[in-house]
Motif scaffolding. Structure first.
Motif, mmCIF file in Angstrom:
data_model
loop_
_atom_site.group_PDB
_atom_site.id
_atom_site.type_symbol
_atom_site.label_atom_id
_atom_site.label_comp_id
_atom_site.label_asym_id
_atom_site.label_seq_id
_atom_site.Cartn_x
_atom_site.Cartn_y
_atom_site.Cartn_z
ATOM 1 N N TYR A 126 0.678 -1.320 0.170
ATOM 2 C CA TYR A 126 0.140 0.007 -0.046
ATOM 3 C C TYR A 126 0.883 1.238 -0.054
ATOM 4 O O TYR A 126 0.485 2.362 -0.534
ATOM 5 C CB TYR A 126 -0.951 0.134 1.043
ATOM 6 N N GLN A 127 2.066 1.004 0.948
ATOM 7 C CA GLN A 127 2.740 2.462 0.849
ATOM 8 C C GLN A 127 3.439 2.864 -0.487
ATOM 9 O O GLN A 127 3.600 3.767 -0.806
ATOM 10 C CB GLN A 127 4.040 2.125 1.761
ATOM 11 N N ARG A 128 3.919 1.721 -1.220
ATOM 12 C CA ARG A 128 4.407 2.002 -2.587
ATOM 13 C C ARG A 128 3.623 2.696 -3.446
ATOM 14 O O ARG A 128 3.654 3.434 -4.340
ATOM 15 C CB ARG A 128 4.727 0.684 -3.298
ATOM 16 N N GLU A 129 2.063 2.278 -3.456
ATOM 17 C CA GLU A 129 1.121 2.748 -4.259
ATOM 18 C C GLU A 129 1.057 4.308 -3.985
ATOM 19 O O GLU A 129 0.882 5.136 -5.040
ATOM 20 C CB GLU A 129 -0.184 2.086 -3.865
ATOM 21 N N PHE A 130 0.970 4.683 -2.670
ATOM 22 C CA PHE A 130 0.968 6.142 -2.681
ATOM 23 C C PHE A 130 2.279 6.987 -2.592
ATOM 24 O O PHE A 130 2.114 8.281 -2.970
ATOM 25 C CB PHE A 130 0.474 6.349 -1.113
ATOM 26 N N ASN A 131 3.247 6.258 -2.623
ATOM 27 C CA ASN A 131 4.593 7.011 -2.946
ATOM 28 C C ASN A 131 4.302 7.316 -4.346
ATOM 29 O O ASN A 131 5.097 8.296 -5.033
ATOM 30 C CB ASN A 131 5.641 5.971 -2.882
ATOM 31 N N GLY A 132 3.969 6.428 -5.066
ATOM 32 C CA GLY A 132 3.874 6.493 -6.777
ATOM 33 C C GLY A 132 3.010 7.810 -7.124
ATOM 34 O O GLY A 132 3.013 8.585 -8.036
#
Length: 288
Positions: A126-132
């Motif tokens: 989930y964190q990678r999604e919002f970093n993107g």
């Protein structure tokens, strides 16, 4: 009629019925609604709201102007910079926009047993999604997918499954048709990996991108909730419902206090209504 299903309320006929209900009572009380009519400018005099100028050059005078739209975009579009010292162009440009959305509305032939009213398919990280989304300003490679299928609860509104598919997206100003089509196929492929093959039963489809949201609703960069809530200050101190610069100018909606989502938006309207009623009471007491 509103039905309660496992703790969630559903409006018979969909959420548009709420808007239709407000419109009905507004007209009943003598209100006038102008559909498909764009506001070109907010008139002011001596730092007081005096009405609005429409795109067709019609002028509507009024001591109170309530803006139900994107706060930053409305300031930028409808008021000269010198009349809004609290929201200068430079300050507006400095705000980080909230998340936007990539939406697919898909009508299916028949009904599926594996679809209920609400379902989520989460990304692995989930964190990678919002970093993107917020750091790289890119559409997620592995998006979280939300699907609403309201015909599950009310089969009279559609002959088959009526899917509202929502994916988090960055607030951007441009996306090509090819990029949009490719991302749509990415979403279909992820659902297929979960055993959900939508393509084979699809009878109608419409896609909405952040750019479409910006163009249709005058939402700055297509950001659904205006200023992002990534900082504590922006999370708890949402822009005020009452203009600091112009007396009689108010804001309602998801980009002002208290925040986004239908209940919050309704509360913002109540805030403004109570504020105006209190002002009128004070004015009346002074007269007598």
């Amino acid at each position: 009629m509103i039905r309660r299903i496992n703790g969630v309320y559903y409006v018979e006929g969909g959420n548009t019925k709420i808007a239709e209900g407000f419109a009905h009572f507004f007209k009943k009380l003598g209100g006038r609604i102008l559909n498909n009519t764009e506001v070109k400018q907010i008139f002011t005099k001596e730092k007081k709201a005096k009405g609005v100028l429409l795109q067709n050059e019609e002028i509507i005078e009024g001591e109170k102007v309530i803006v139900n739209g994107d706060l930053l975009s409305s300031y930028e579009r409808l008021l000269p910079e010198e009349e809004r010292p609290s929201y200068k162009d430079r300050k507006i440009a400095s705000y980080e926009p909230s998340v936007s959305a990539f939406v697919m509305m898909v009508a299916l032939k028949g009904r599926r047993k594996n679809f209920v009213h609400h379902q989520m398919y989460f990304s692995e990280i989930y964190q990678r999604e919002f970093n993107g989304i917020f750091v790289h300003k890119k559409f997620p490679e592995d998006p979280t997918i939300y699907i609403s299928n309201s015909s599950y609860s009310n089969d009279r509104i559609a002959p088959g499954d009526n899917l509202f598919i929502l994916v988090n997206a960055p607030a951007i100003t441009f996306i090509t048709k090819v990029e949009s089509e490719n991302y749509k196929e990415k979403i279909y492929n992820k659902l297929l990996a979960y055993g959900v093959d939508i393509r084979k039963d699809k009878v109608a489809e419409k896609t909405i991108t952040p750019c479409d949201i910006e163009a249709k609703f005058f939402v700055r960069r297509g950001a659904l909730y205006g200023i992002s809530s990534n900082r504590k200050k922006d999370s708890f101190l949402r822009p005020s419902n009452v203009s600091k610069d112009i007396k009689g100018l108010y804001f309602v909606g998801g980009t002002t206090h208290p925040g986004g989502g239908s209940p919050m938006v309704t509360i913002s309207g109540l805030n403004v209504a109570h504020h105006i009623l209190n002002e009128n009471r004070k004015k009346s007491s002074k007269v007598f």
